[in-house]
Every structure is written in structure tokens, then in C-alpha cells.
Design a protein around this motif. Structure first.
Motif, short mmCIF file in Angstrom:
data_model
loop_
_atom_site.label_atom_id
_atom_site.label_comp_id
_atom_site.label_asym_id
_atom_site.label_seq_id
_atom_site.Cartn_x
_atom_site.Cartn_y
_atom_site.Cartn_z
N ILE D 284 0.85 -1.19 0.00
CA ILE D 284 0.00 0.00 0.00
C ILE D 284 0.88 1.24 0.00
O ILE D 284 2.09 1.16 0.21
CB ILE D 284 -0.93 0.03 1.24
N GLU D 285 0.25 2.34 -0.20
CA GLU D 285 1.02 3.57 -0.34
C GLU D 285 1.61 4.00 0.99
O GLU D 285 0.92 4.04 2.02
CB GLU D 285 0.12 4.68 -0.88
N VAL D 286 2.91 4.31 0.96
CA VAL D 286 3.62 4.74 2.17
C VAL D 286 4.46 5.93 1.78
O VAL D 286 4.97 6.01 0.65
CB VAL D 286 4.52 3.59 2.68
N SER D 287 4.64 6.86 2.70
CA SER D 287 5.33 8.09 2.33
C SER D 287 6.80 7.83 2.01
O SER D 287 7.41 6.91 2.55
CB SER D 287 5.21 9.12 3.46
N GLU D 288 7.32 8.66 1.13
CA GLU D 288 8.74 8.60 0.75
C GLU D 288 9.62 8.59 1.99
O GLU D 288 10.55 7.82 2.13
CB GLU D 288 9.11 9.82 -0.10
N GLU D 289 9.24 9.51 2.89
CA GLU D 289 10.04 9.72 4.08
C GLU D 289 10.16 8.44 4.90
O GLU D 289 11.25 8.07 5.36
CB GLU D 289 9.36 10.81 4.92
N THR D 290 9.07 7.75 5.02
CA THR D 290 9.10 6.48 5.75
C THR D 290 10.07 5.52 5.09
O THR D 290 10.92 4.91 5.75
CB THR D 290 7.69 5.86 5.79
N ILE D 291 9.92 5.37 3.77
CA ILE D 291 10.80 4.45 3.05
C ILE D 291 12.26 4.81 3.30
O ILE D 291 13.10 3.95 3.58
CB ILE D 291 10.49 4.50 1.54
N GLU D 292 12.53 6.10 3.22
CA GLU D 292 13.92 6.53 3.42
C GLU D 292 14.42 6.17 4.81
O GLU D 292 15.53 5.67 4.98
CB GLU D 292 14.04 8.05 3.20
#
Ligand SMILES: Nc1ncnc2c1ncn2[C@@H]1O[C@H](COP(=O)(O)OP(=O)(O)OP(=O)(O)O)[C@@H](O)[C@H]1O
Ligand SMILES: Nc1ncnc2c1ncn2[C@@H]1O[C@H](COP(=O)(O)OP(=O)(O)OP(=O)(O)O)[C@@H](O)[C@H]1O
Ligand SMILES: [Mg+2]
Ligand SMILES: [Mg+2]
Lengths: 489, 345, 306, 329
Positions: D284-292
Motif C-alpha cells: 500500500i502507499e507509504v510516504s517517501e520519508e518512511t521508506i527513506e
């Protein structure tokens, strides 16, 4: 004829409970069905009521064939039955019992004596009250036929009158009645005809003339019932013995009813406790055999013993023997062999075993010995106990209980359900046991039987035990009234 | 039909019937019954390992069935065998590590005795409630089993846990100190002991006076009472013995099979025990062939699913069908019954 | 919803399968039939209901299918035990084993290695009212079947208490001979009681798979069927008492997750034990009052009595 | 003596549960089956073996010619080495390094706590209620490692996050109804990210979340973090935040290689580094920041800057969770 029974036969194992029985009951007619114990009366009624399937023969109501083995069909055909052992569910109230049978509860109320409360669980009623409920139920279920199996056996006085009046009223209303009883007077009072059965056969039929029953009817009926006129003349074993002074006493202390009692039993004597079943006999038996006793004392010329607490179990196992009323259920294990059942008391008393180990050969020879001495049939220790006839079962129980002799023998209705030769044997053996130094107590429902075998009689009524009276001084009528209405203390 | 013929013929017919139903089910669900039969023959009957493992599987079943038989002897249903097995196993696993320095034979005896006591204690509450308060033992034994499962798990995960291992399991007994195996097979002394215990029980039932009298208690408690027998004591003692015997299956787990109690171990012996009991028509000696047959079935259920692509549940299902057939076998026209009323629960 | 509300609501829901099965078992017990196979019947109901919903999409069809399969097993049990005088204990244990095995077997046969899930779908008719604090969700926040089940139990209780059916059951379980002598066909009463009772057990299984969790897994009853037998006995075969016991059992089981969220450190094994110990305590407290129908478990032979 | 070289043409795996549970059991089976196809090895699968003594199964497999048997449960840790010792058939055990024997027993360890740590990081960043929860179907070591890792990751990322922990029951791997109730309870307590470890019971958790999500608005939806098996192509994908995935292919390939080269008898630890355990890319969609941030944490673990606690035992785990800083929620 409303009810017609044609050539009905039924055997149980080797016993022919009914053989080629035929009879009919007309509109408004009362037929008394008489016969000794085990003659097949109840079996016949059960066949008509749909509980027992005949091997052959047919039953017709109003000319229509009745399906065998279908109690519902019998009821639909208008047959109401009062069973010898009742057909009441102890959990249901009196009112519910009637409702279950789809009987009008209001009408039932009118037929019952006032003191019976419709809201009581039938299990909480006294046994005589249950018998009256059973009768009323049968009466109200009978549209065409009423079958009554000893409906007065536990009743006395006005209650008997009420039942007899009920039978008369039903007959007047056109219902065909079959009335089984052991009380000849009652049969003669209400019956239009008498049918006598013996060993499954119908052996005699009599009709009342307009002038009533002939003078010697009673004698004729008894002869037919027992097939032996001499026996009828003198149904009792002659009392040849003298009640001697006791050689010792056993005192059992414990509660009887509300009071703590000390019951003193004479060694060498037979005490009969008479009374209608359900008056506390069960509790008395538990007390006598020590289960609920506080203390047991034994005094003889030679020795004295005083037992309390857990030593009483020992006392029971080694010194007390019981011949219970229900032979199948309380007497032994129906599924175990005759031989095993014969040695159970020995084993329980620690005999025939060495440190708990037993030799099967010893057991077998012991059992064979008892079978021989007491002429138990079949003389084969390996047959299932449950397959024995009632009389042979009773012989086996007596054999076990009297050999070796206990200090105390409690026998409940020991002659119940036996033919008169077996009755003779039972009386003889009780006597012999007493003479040999046993204190014998019988719990007896039949007053005449009690008078026939006991040295003294006490009566049980509503949980209370009367003082014992020597049989020599006993007044039958007084005792009779004590069993049905108690006594003043 | 004579009694003996009937006692042999009926179970055989029931087994045959269950097999037939199994075959029809296989055919109906698109399996090849022949292939399954072939696999059964080859893997279970013809392989040495098959017979051997069936015998191993028979061990706990036989013990459990005997426990059920002992309770049934006095008229009780011990539905709590699994709990008593756990109690025995936990007791054994608790004690064994402390006896490290003992000679192994003494250790076996001590562990076995303590485990029997534990199993008996686990049966005590249902026994007392039944004997003295008339409370049906079916309810209480079922509850006791669930409590045993949880309590056992807690002990294995907590106080009894082998700290050296990550998985919760009790400290294992060295292979060298376990029960020896018979003739270099996997069959251990415990299985042989189970057979001996059954024989001893049969002997005790026939050649001792408590053995004979206990039957009376079960068949007709009122009659036993009338003979002055302490019926309650018989009931309690028999139930405790039943629990103690059941505990032996737990002892075998610890002293022979696994050497320890595993955290997630859940014995399921109660239902198979009753299957064996009824297959044996409640005859104690017949428990031997009955338990062996069910042992084969148990073994089959572990190896045949892979060989035949059957769900393992197929075999417990057959066991259930067998029980149902055994129940229905006792069919009789009720209105012509000559037998005494069946023993009440 | 807060934790307490959820706990109560979940307990009410969790009580439903148990309650239905136990009430069903109690109906049989009243008539004198002891069926130890409830666990197997529930699993069968759970599986068949699941398949029905999964293929038809209708919850009603699922519930009907679950009840139907229970009724069929009950009918067979009733005929075998009441008509053919087969041993109830043996039959029951057989049904338990066969039910566990057969459901595992057929589930695998049908679904192979997949684990399909049902869509959440059943409506919650009065969930608007569940704003009420604490008991709101537990009382009003349920799917309609929960209310239907409770209504059913009240209906059964009323039927047993106020109608002839109740009288017939009590009489049959207590004194079959007397019941026949009153013109009632004991065999038919028992077969009917077994059929209706086990239909309820099947429905309980259906409630578990399609209402409570939304899928089927082999062995998913985890012993509820055996608890049901115990509750039927301890609740003295009275539907209302049994329903309350089931509810209490549900609350005790639901306590586990809730207690773990508190500061208290209680091992999960002890939490697991609470409901079973609860039943044991209840049994001890009730003692002799746990009365069973006199003829429970005993085959009725018409000729044996009179 | 150095172990003999063995040509592996038949390998077997024994699992306690069902091979279709999309969890522990299935993951092991799938890995071996895949290897079998790839390397042309015949594979035998025995599932639902439970926790009874599995020796009969092992013998049957050996009799059919298995060259290697994988005992895929930590519950088999004693039975399998004893069997290997007796019959001379090489086995792989789980979580029992002590048992490793040259030529006979290898051990597979899963250091899943590291990946669980990353899942914790993601959960802490993605929660909007500030409460996350761990729901477990029991307290076996595998679950405990991950619970501790997850909690540590969440707390390190945001100390104010509340981490709830609830166990369905002991060994409640199949108790779906109870899993469902437990999940509902933690949702009620405010958790909107649930890290669920349950095998069969996981479906109970999933159903609880599905039903919850169906009834609330999008921003109140609860998300699920799964373990072991990949459910991203199922119904769960709608709310599957991520998964801690196990992949046994590396381990099993290594063991087979070892056996063929005569080096069998080692420990293989599945971890972040060898990708035996890895974090699923969020379906599901997760913010860029989280991924980073998750990637940064991963890097830190690989470089040894973050030391993730490894806790196997339930009581120790309880101590560890108790000592974590208080959350705000
Ligand atoms: N169900 C049964 N099984 C075996 N034998 C039976 C059964 N019912 C009756 N009998 C036997 O059939 C015979 C007739 O019994 P029945 O009860 O009809 O006698 P009865 O005339 O009513 O005697 P009583 O006056 O004692 O009531 C007896 O020998 C009895 O033992
Ligand atoms: N329940 C039973 N099962 C098998 N056979 C039975 C059963 N009841 C009776 N019998 C058979 O019927 C025979 C006679 O039994 P019953 O009790 O009716 O005899 P009886 O004529 O009343 O004898 P007695 O005068 O000694 O009481 C027994 O010997 C037995 O073989
Ligand atoms: Mg009679
Ligand atoms: Mg007779």
C-alpha cells in the motif's frame, strides 16, 4: 365384546408367561384377573397395553385389530392402564402428569382425595398416593377399556373404597374393565366374571349369577390359582417352633425418622417389620445394615462387642447379610455368572482368598456346593445370573446370605414373587437361621406373610417404628390399621 | 452365535465395514483406493519398520485404553486421560534431571512411581466429586484436561525449561539413560511393560477378590453396597488407578520416546483409547489386538498422507466411523430386549 | 470503542456458537440422549456453512446449511441411539472423531492448499444505538445473527417452559416408560430432540465459521464442543442458565487479551485456564444440584420396565 | 573424519502444521519445492506432523531414500538429531545450534529480529494514533525474537509510540476465533498498526482488521504487518503495510551444497545480510520519508551501528517490554 384377546402367547426364555390366552370383556363388564405370583397377569395386561409384543395371538378393541407393541395405538384405541409399578415420571407434578397424558386436569382433581396436591412432584408423593394418581390417570384415559394391575395393593380403608367405586362408575359408563388383584374380597365385590391364570394358562372362568357369587367361589378360585387344594387349605407352614428366650442381642443405634432409636434385635428370633412400602423402610434397612448407624453393640452370653465409626464397615462385611427386595438390581450383577454371584459375599467378607488372591477352582467348587445344597436351577455356575428365574435368583441370594450364617440377616420381602413351595422354603430357612444363632429381621409388606414367619412384629409408618409385639399376642386387625393410619404413642 | 464367536466376529465386521466406507469415500473423492491399499500394505504391513512402528504407536494407546478400561470397570468414564498423561509426563520430566547421578534403573523406578502419583492426583478431584457429591465425571475430567494443558505449558516454558535451548522443552534425558530397546528395534521397554501391565490387570481382574468385586461395583453399585462393600472407596481408588495408569503414557514419552516434555506437546489419546476399549468389547485382554490395530492406523496416518496424497485427517475419520459402527452393532430390537438395561453414566 | 466495550462485545459474540451448541446438547440431554460428539457436529456445521457462503454468497444459505448438516447427524444419532438402542457414549465419541477427521479431509479435498476468506458482510441492524457507553457495543453493535441467536434461545426457553414440547422432553428423559404409558412415542421424541438439538450445534458451528471469524480452518472449534456438553450439564439443561454460562465463559476467555494490556504481568497460560477452572468451581459449588435426567445415557427398552 | 560427499537426489521436509497456512510451514515447504524444481531433486513433504514423536515419519522418509531431511520446527530439535545419530541420515534442525554434528546435523537460525526492527520503524512512522500492537499466537522463540525487534524499532524511532503486546494463548496457532477477539481488543485500545504472528490464527487477525476497516473512514483504517509468508497478492493487500518475510531457499541450497561437497554440519543464520529474512516492499502507499528512514535503519543495522536485541524467552521478553520507555498514547 369391547375387548377381545385371542390365543395370545408369550415366552421369556424358557418361561411361558402367557400361553394361548383368550378372553373377552363386554360393555360395562368388570373381569377380575386372578392368579398367583408369576402367573402372567401383568404380562397379559402389558400385551394389551402395547408394551409387550406377543409371540402369537391378537387383541381386538371394538372388533378392530390392535397393533402389537405400540402403546400409543393402545391409548388411541381407548385403553387406559394402571400399571403394577406405576407409570409416573417423578420429575413431573401431579398436574403435569395428567397433562402429559392429555387428561383433563380439573376432572382428575375431582377424582383424587383432597389431600393430594396437584402441584407436588409425583416423586415426592407417598407411594400410596402415587398409586391413586396412577389409578385416576388410567381411569381418565379409558374411553373403552380400563386395565388395572393391582391398583389397591398399597391402599387401605376409604382409599380402597374410592378405587372400587371408581371401577363401578367406569363400568356403569360402559367401559370394559380388567381388574388384577390378590385381594379376593375386592374381586368378589366388583367383578362380574373371574378369570384365573396359572403358569401362563387360563385355568378357570367363573360368572356371577344374579344372586351373587356362590358360597364356595373363594375356595374354587384358590384351588385354581394354586392347582393344589390342600395347599389352599393351609397356605402357611405349620408353626412348629417355640420362640425361646433370646441367647443374646444386637443393638443398633441411629436415627429412625426424627428420633434416635436403639433397635434391639434378639439373636435366635425373627422380627418382621411390617408396613406399606415407602414408609421409611429404606432408611431402616440402611440403619440396620450399619451404613447410617452410629453404633452397633453385640451382647451374647459369651462375648460383647461395641462398634462405632469405621469399624462398622468391617462389621457389615463380616457379620451382616442382606437379601434385598430387587433381586436383579440390588442382589447381584446380572451380567456376571451365577457362580460369581454366589461367592460375592464370601469375597467381600475376606473368605476364599489368600491375601486377596483367589483360586477360580475354589470359587467354582464353593459355588457348586451352594447350588447343590439349595437346588438352584440350572445347576451350572457359568450361566448369566440375569437369566435365572425369580425363584432361583432368590434361592441363590438366600444361599449366599445364609452360608456361612451371619450374625444379623436382613431380608426384604423374602417371599415376594415366589410360588408357595418356594415360600415354604424361605420360611423354613429363616427359621433355621434364627435357630442357629442369627438375629433375623424381615421387612415385609404383606402382613399375613409377616405373621406367618416372624416371632414378633413391629410396624413402620411414616418413618416411625412401633414397638415389637410377639406374634402370639398380635391382633391382625390392629396391626392392619397401624400400617395404614399409624398409632398413638 | 456364541459369546466368543460374537466377540471376535463383531469387531472384525466393524473394521471391515469401516474399511469399505473408507474405500467408497476414496473412490468418491477421486482417489485410487487400490493405490491407497497398496501403500498401506507395503508401508505398514510388509515393511519391518511398519509393524515395528505400529507396535511403538500401540504403547501409549494401550496404556490409555487400559486406563479407560479400569475406570469403566467401576462404571465411570475417564474422558480426562490426556490431562493425566500430561501430569505424568511433567512429573517425570521434573524429577528425572535431579536423579542424574542415580543408576538408571533406580531412576526409572523413582520417576515412574512419582509420575503415577501425579497422574492419580490429577484424577483425584473428579473421583472425589463423583464418589461423594455425585457429580458426573465427564464434565470434570474434560475441564481437568484443559487445565493440565495450560499448566503443563507454563511449567515447560517456565520453571522446567532447559535454559540451553531456545525452544521450550524440559531438560532431556540422555539417550543412554532412556529405556532400552527390545532387540535393537524401536520398540522400547515401555511398550513391553504396557503389554505386561495389561496381562497383570487381566490376572488381577480374574484372580483377586478386589478384581472380581470391582466388577460388581461397576455392574451394580446397589448390590455392592448391600454386601457392605465401600462403593465410594472402590470408585475413588479405581479412578486414581486409572489416572495413575494413564500417567504411564507420559512416563514413556519422557523415559523412552523423546526424553523430555515439549512445550507444544498435546497428547490426543482419549478418543483413540475409547475406540480401542469398544473395539475390544471392554475385554481387557482384547485391548492388545485392538490397540495394535489402532496403532497401525495411527502409524498409517503419519506415513500414508505423503505416499498417497491423502489429507492425514482421513485416518482419524476412519477411526470415528469404526466407533460408530461398533455402537450400531449393538443393535437389537428394543422391544424384545433380554439384556439388562445398559449401565447408566 | 474502548477496550472494555470491545471486550464485552467480543464476549457476547464469542458466546454465540458455544451457547447454540450447549442449548442444542441440552435439548438432547433433556430427552435422555447424551451426545459426546458435539465437537464433530460443530465442525461439520462450520465447514458446510462456509462452503455454502463461499459458493452462494448468502449468509442465510450458510446458516441453513450448517443447521441442516447438524440436523442430519442428529437424526442419525437419534435413530441409532433411540430406535436401535446403540450405545450413546460410543456413538458420540465416534461422531466427535469422525467429524474432526471428515471436515479436515473434505476441506483439503475441496480447497487444496488455499485458505479462502469470506467478505465481511452480515449487517448490524441496530448499531446506531451502540454509542451508549460501556455496554452499548455489547448490546447493540452486533450482526443480526447474534440477536437472532439470543431470540432463538429465549424462544426455546419459553417453549420448554410453557409448551407441551417441554413437558414431553422432561418426561422422556426422566421416565421413558411413564411417558410411553401416557401415549407419547418416546422414540419419536428422542429422535426429534436429537435432530433439533444437533441442528443447533451445527448452527453454532456455522456461527463460528461464517459469523464470528469469516473462514474455515480444520480443528477451529478448539474444544468448544466439549465445553458445550459440560455447560449443558452444569446449566441443568436450562437454556437461559446455559446462555448465561456461555456468556460468562466468553467473558472469561475475553479477559485474557484485555488483562495483557494492563500493567499486570500474568502468564498467558494462566489466563487460558481461567474459564475451565471457573466451570470446575461452579461444579463444586453446585454439587449435587447438578442433577441429570434420570434416564440420561440409558437406552430405553420397552419390555424391560413394566 | 571429514563427512562423505553425498549426491542429493531426494530431500524431504517435515512441518508441524499445514502447508497451506501461508506462514511458517508453507514457507519452508515452498522453498524446498522450489529448490527441487530448480535442481532436479525429488522432494517429499510431510505436513501436519504435529509435535508428537516424528521418528516414524523420519524412518519412512529414510526408507524411501531421502538424502536430507529438514525438520522444520524448533519442536523437533531433539528427535531429529537423535534420529540422525542412529540412522546416519543427515537432518536440518531449527534453532538448535548445540546439536550440530559434522556430516549429520545442520542448524538453521533465523535472526528475524533485525527485519522486525525495520517493521517497527515503519510502524512507528506510519501510525496516526501513536499506538501499535504485537499480536502473537504463542510465545515460541521465533515470535519472541520478532516481538522484541519490532518493539525496539518502534521505540527507537519514536519513544512516544505505545507498543501493545497481546498473546492469543499458549500454542494457539490455529485458534482463529481467539485471534480475532485479541485483535479487536488491541484495535479498541487504539492500535492502528498491528504486527501479527500467528500461522493459521493470522487469518483471524486479518478478518478482524478487514471488518474494522469496512466500518470506518479511510483515515481510521488499521494496517497489518505480516510475517514469514507473502500475502501481498491476496485480499490482505488492501491493508498490508509490510511483511517480515522468511526465505529458506538460501539456507536449504547451502545445506544441499554442503552435503554434496562433504561439508555438511554447520549453522546457517538467515538474516538481513544474506536476505534469508527481508522486509516486503509495502503493497500500500507509504510516504517517501518512511521508506527513506527504513532504508537508513537497514543500512545502520548492516553496518553494525544498531544492535538489535535478540530475545528468545518469554519472561525475558516481558522484562524487556516492561523496561521500554513509556509511550504517550
Ligand atoms: N420382561 C421380562 N423378562 C423376562 N421375564 C419376564 C418379563 N416379564 C415377565 N417375565 C416373567 O414372566 C412370568 C409372568 O410374569 P408376570 O409379571 O406377568 O406375573 P404376574 O402374574 O403379574 O405376577 P405378580 O402377581 O407377581 O405381579 C414371570 O415368570 C416373570 O418372571
Ligand atoms: N432376562 C432374562 N434373560 C434371559 N432369560 C431369561 C430372562 N428372564 C427369564 N429368563 C429365562 O426364563 C426362565 C424362567 O424365568 P422366570 O423368572 O419367569 O421363572 P419362574 O417360572 O417365575 O420361576 P420361579 O418360580 O423360580 O420364579 C429362566 O430360567 C431363564 O432361562
Ligand atoms: Mg403382576
Ligand atoms: Mg418367578
Amino acid at each position: 365384546m369391547i375387548l377381545r384377546v385371542d390365543s395370545v402367547s408369550r415366552t421369556f426364555g424358557q418361561v411361558q408367561a402367557c400361553t394361548d390366552v383368550s378372553f373377552g370383556v363386554g360393555r360395562g363388564e368388570v373381569v377380575a384377573l386372578l392368579g398367583e405370583n408369576g402367573a402372567g397377569k401383568s404380562t397379559l395386561l402389558s400385551i394389551i397395553a402395547g408394551f409387550v409384543v406377543p409371540d402369537s395371538g391378537v387383541v381386538r378393541v371394538d372388533g378392530r385389530l390392535l397393533e402389537h407393541g405400540n402403546p400409543q395405538a393402545a391409548i388411541r384405541a381407548g385403553i387406559g392402564t394402571a400399571f403394577q409399578h406405576f407409570s409416573l415420571s417423578p420429575e413431573l407434578t401431579v398436574a403435569e402428569s395428567f397433562a402429559l397424558a392429555r387428561v383433563d386436569v380439573g376432572e382428575a382433581r375431582r377424582h383424587l382425595p383432597d389431600h393430594i396436591d396437584m402441584g407436588t412432584r409425583t416423586g415426592d408423593l407417598g407411594v400410596p398416593e402415587q398409586q391413586q394418581v396412577e389409578f385416576v390417570k388410567a381411569r381418565l384415559l379409558s374411553a373403552r377399556v380400563m386395565l388395572l394391575d393391582e391398583p389397591t395393593s398399597l391402599l387401605g380403608g376409604t382409599d380402597v373404597e374410592r378405587v372400587l367405586d371408581g371401577i363401578q362408575a367406569a363400568a356403569d359408563a360402559g367401559i370394559a374393565c380388567v381388574f388384577v388383584t390378590h385381594r379376593l374380597r375386592e374381586a368378589l365385590a366388583v367383578a362380574d366374571r373371574i378369570v384365573v391364570m396359572r403358569r401362563g394358562w387360563v385355568v378357570e372362568r367363573m360368572v356371577r349369577s344374579d344372586a351373587g357369587w356362590p358360597a364356595d367361589t373363594e375356595r374354587q378360585v384358590l384351588a385354581a390359582m394354586f392347582g393344589d387344594v390342600n395347599a389352599v387349605d393351609e397356605p402357611d407352614v405349620p408353626r412348629t417352633w417355640q420362640s425361646g428366650p433370646g441367647v443374646g442381642t444386637i443393638s443398633v443405634q441411629g436415627r429412625v425418622g426424627e428420633r434416635t432409636r436403639d433397635i434391639s434385635l434378639q439373636i435366635g428370633q425373627v422380627l418382621a417389620v411390617a408396613g406399606i412400602a415407602g414408609n421409611g423402610q429404606e432408611e431402616l434397612i440402611e440403619l440396620l445394615v450399619g451404613t447410617t448407624a452410629d453404633r452397633v453393640r453385640l451382647e451374647t452370653t459369651g462375648a460383647s462387642l461395641d462398634l462405632t465409626g469405621h469399624r462398622m464397615h468391617e462389621w457389615v462385611r463380616h457379620n451382616v447379610a442382606v437379601v434385598p427386595e430387587d433381586r436383579q438390581l440390588e442382589g447381584g450383577a446380572p451380567a456376571m455368572s451365577l457362580g460369581e454371584n454366589l461367592v460375592l459375599r464370601d469375597l467381600a467378607g475376606g473368605r476364599l482368598s489368600t491375601l486377596g488372591a483367589v483360586s477360580r477352582r475354589r470359587l467354582r467348587s464353593r459355588a457348586r456346593g451352594l447350588i447343590e445344597t439349595w437346588s438352584i436351577r440350572p445347576a451350572d455356575p457359568s450361566v448369566r445370573f440375569g437369566s435365572l428365574s425369580g425363584g432361583n435368583m432368590q434361592r441363590a441370594l438366600l444361599a449366599r446370605s445364609l452360608d456361612p450364617l451371619p450374625k444379623l440377616l436382613v431380608a426384604v420381602r423374602p417371599a415376594h414373587g415366589l410360588d408357595h413351595r418356594s415360600v415354604e422354603m424361605v420360611r423354613r430357612e429363616l427359621r433355621a437361621a434364627a435357630d442357629a444363632g442369627t438375629a433375623v429381621v424381615t421387612v415385609e409388606g404383606d402382613l399375613d406373610e409377616a405373621l406367618a414367619h416372624a416371632d414378633s412384629i413391629a410396624v413402620m409408618y411414616q418413618g416411625q417404628l412401633s414397638a415389637a409385639v410377639p406374634v402370639a399376642h398380635a391382633d391382625r386387625t390392629a396391626l392392619q390399621s397401624m400400617t395404614v393410619s399409624g398409632w398413638d404413642i | 452365535m456364541g459369546h466368543l464367536t460374537r466377540d471376535i466376529a463383531v469387531p472384525l465386521l466393524a473394521v471391515l465395514g469401516a474399511a469399505l466406507i473408507g474405500v467408497s469415500l476414496l473412490a468418491a473423492t477421486g482417489h485410487d483406493p487400490l493405490a491407497v491399499g497398496e501403500a498401506f500394505g507395503r508401508r505398514v504391513l510388509l515393511r519391518g519398520a511398519g509393524i515395528e512402528e505400529s507396535a511403538v504407536a500401540m504403547g501409549p494407546l494401550l496404556i490409555a485404553a487400559l486406563a479407560a478400561w479400569i475406570a469403566a470397570r467401576v462404571g465411570l468414564w475417564n474422558i480426562g486421560i490426556d490431562g493425566q498423561v500430561i501430569a505424568g509426563a511433567i512429573a517425570a520430566a521434573t524429577l528425572a534431571p535431579f536423579l542424574d547421578t542415580w543408576p538408571r534403573e533406580s531412576m526409572w523406578v523413582a520417576v515412574t512411581v512419582v509420575a503415577i502419583v501425579a497422574g492419580a492426583l490429577w484424577a483425584l478431584l473428579p473421583a472425589l466429586l463423583r464418589a461423594h457429591a455425585g457429580i458426573n465425571e465427564i464434565v470434570t475430567t474434560i475441564m481437568m484436561t484443559y487445565v493440565a494443558f495450560s499448566l503443563g505449558s507454563w511449567l515447560v516454558e517456565g520453571p522446567l525449561r532447559d535454559e540451553a535451548l531456545v525452544t521450550p522443552v524440559t531438560v532431556a534425558i540422555d539417550v543412554g539413560r532412556r529405556l532400552p530397546r527390545v532387540f535393537d528395534t524401536r520398540i522400547h521397554l515401555g511398550v513391553a511393560a504396557a503389554v505386561v501391565i495389561v496381562l497383570l490387570t487381566a490376572a488381577a481382574a480374574r484372580w483377586t477378590s478386589p478384581g472380581i468385586l470391582s466388577r460388581l461395583v461397576g455392574e451394580s453399585a446397589p448390590a455392592a453396597h448391600r454386601l457392605g462393600l465401600p462403593v465410594e472407596r472402590y470408585v475413588v481408588v479405581a479412578f486414581l488407578v486409572s489416572g495413575g495408569v494413564a500417567a504411564l503414557a507420559g512416563v514413556a514419552e519422557v523415559l523412552a520416546t523423546r526424553g523430555a516434555v515439549q512445550g507444544d506437546w498435546r497428547p490426543v489419546l482419549t478418543l483413540p483409547a475409547f475406540a480401542a476399549l469398544f473395539l475390544a468389547r471392554q475385554n481387557v485382554l482384547a485391548l492388545l489386538p485392538a490397540a495394535f490395530l489402532l496403532g497401525m492406523l495411527a502409524y498409517a496416518s503419519t506415513v500414508l498422507p505423503r505416499a498417497t496424497d491423502l489429507a492425514p485427517d482421513f485416518f482419524p475419520m476412519l477411526e470415528g466411523v469404526l466407533l460408530i459402527l461398533l455402537a450400531v452393532e449393538r443393535w437389537q430390537r428394543p422391544e424384545r430386549a433380554q439384556a439388562p438395561a445398559e449401565r447408566s453414566i | 470503542m474502548n477496550v472494555l466495550e470491545t471486550l464485552l462485545q467480543a464476549s457476547v459474540l464469542a458466546a454465540v456458537p458455544l451457547m447454540l451448541a450447549a442449548v442444542g446438547e441440552a435439548i438432547g440431554q433433556r430427552s435422555g440422549l447424551l451426545n459426546l460428539g458435539v465437537e464433530g457436529v460443530m465442525l461439520a456445521g462450520a465447514l458446510v456453512a462456509f462452503i455454502a457462503v463461499e459458493t452462494s454468497g448468502s449468509f442465510l444459505a450458510g446458516l441453513a446449511a450448517g443447521a441442516l448438516v447438524g440436523a442430519v447427524v442428529g437424526l442419525l444419532f437419534g435413530v441409532a441411539s433411540a430406535r436401535m438402542a446403540a450405545s450413546q457414549i460410543v456413538l458420540g465419541l465416534g461422531i466427535a472423531l469422525a467429524g474432526q477427521g471428515a471436515t479436515g479431509f473434505f476441506f483439503r479435498e475441496r480447497y487444496g492448499l488455499t485458505q479462502p476468506l469470506l467478505e465481511p458482510g452480515m449487517s448490524r441492524p441496530i448499531s446506531d444505538l451502540s454509542e451508549v457507553a460501556v455496554v452499548g457495543p455489547a448490546l447493540f453493535g452486533h450482526k443480526w445473527f447474534v440477536y437472532a441467536a439470543w431470540a432463538g434461545v429465549f424462544l426455546i426457553a419459553a417453549t420448554l417452559r410453557f409448551t407441551r414440547a417441554g413437558l414431553l422432553l422432561t418426561a422422556t428423559g426422566d421416565a421413558p416408560f411413564a411417558t410411553e404409558a401416557a401415549g407419547v412415542d418416546v422414540t419419536r421424541v428422542r429422535v426429534a430432540a436429537a435432530t433439533a438439538g444437533q441442528a443447533l450445534a451445527g448452527l453454532g458451528g456455522a456461527a463460528l465459521s461464517i459469523v464470528e471469524v469469516g473462514f474455515f480452518a480444520p480443528g477451529m472449534t478448539v474444544g468448544i464442543g466439549f465445553i458445550a456438553i459440560a455447560l449443558a450439564m452444569v446449566g441443568r439443561q436450562d437454556p437461559l442458565r446455559i446462555a448465561l454460562l456461555a456468556l460468562a465463559f466468553g467473558v472469561l476467555r475475553g479477559l485474557g487479551p484485555a488483562i495483557q494490556l494492563t500493567e499486570w504481568r500474568v502468564r498467558v497460560e494462566f489466563l487460558d485456564m481461567i474459564p475451565y477452572i471457573g466451570v470446575l468451581v461452579l461444579v463444586v459449588v453446585l454439587g449435587r444440584r447438578v442433577r441429570l435426567p434420570a434416564a440420561l445415557g440409558v437406552a430405553y427398552h420397552r419390555e424391560a420396565r413394566p | 573424519a571429514p563427512a562423505a560427499q553425498t549426491e542429493v537426489d531426494r530431500a524431504a521436509i517435515v512441518t508441524p502444521g499445514s502447508r497451506s497456512n501461508e506462514g511458517w510451514d508453507q514457507q519452508g515447504v515452498d522453498a524446498l519445492v522450489a529448490i527441487g524444481e530448480e535442481r532436479g531433486i525429488e522432494v517429499d513433504v510431510v505436513e501436519n506432523a504435529g509435535y508428537d514423536d516424528i521418528t516414524p515419519i523420519l524412518r519412512d522418509l529414510a526408507a524411501d531414500g531421502a538424502d536430507l531431511i529438514i525438520c522444520h520446527a524448533s519442536g523437533y530439535q531433539t528427535v531429529c538429531p537423535e534420529f540422525a545419530e542412529r540412522e546416519g541420515v543427515p537432518v536440518v534442525v531449527t534453532e538448535n545450534p548445540e546439536a550440530v554434528t559434522e556430516g549429520l546435523v545442520s542448524d538453521v537460525e533465523t535472526e528475524a529480529q533485525e527485519v522486525a526492527y525495520l517493521a517497527g520503524v515503519m510502524a512507528a512512522l506510519e501510525t496516526s494514533t501513536g499506538t501499535v500492537a504485537v499480536v502473537a499466537s504463542g510465545e515460541p522463540p521465533t515470535w519472541n525474537y520478532m516481538t522484541a525487534g519490532f518493539a525496539a524499532g518502534a521505540k527507537d524511532t519514536d519513544p512516544s509510540v505505545e507498543v501493545l503486546y497481546s498473546v492469543i494463548g499458549e500454542a494457539a496457532y490455529d485458534d482463529a476465533p481467539n485471534a480475532r477477539r485479541t485483535t479487536e481488543t488491541v484495535i479498541a485500545a487504539g492500535a492502528d498498526v498491528i504486527f501479527g504472528m500467528g500461522d493459521g490464527a493470522s487469518f483471524g487477525m486479518i478478518q478482524a482488521i478487514r471488518e474494522h476497516n469496512a466500518a470506518v473512514s479511510q483515515d481510521e483504517e488499521v494496517r497489518f504487518i505480516d510475517v514469514i509468508g507473502d500475502k501481498s497478492d491476496s485480499d490482505v493487500a488492501d491493508f498490508l503495510l509490510t511483511s517480515v518475510l522468511f526465505d529458506y531457499t538460501g539456507a536449504y541450497n547451502t545445506f544441499i551444497d554442503n552435503l554434496e561437497s562433504g561439508d555438511f554440519g554447520s549453522i546457517y543464520t538467515m538474516d538481513l545480510e544474506n536476505e534469508g529474512v527481508w522486509l516486503l516492499e509495502p503493497p500500500i502507499e507509504v510516504s517517501e520519508e518512511t521508506i527513506e528512514q527504513v532504508e537508513a535503519a537497514e543500512q545502520a543495522i548492516l553496518e553494525g551501528e544498531i544492535d538489535v536485541p535478540a530475545i528468545a524467552e518469554a519472561d525475558e521478553l516481558a522484562d524487556f517490554l516492561e523496561d521500554l520507555p513509556e509511550g504517550d498514547a
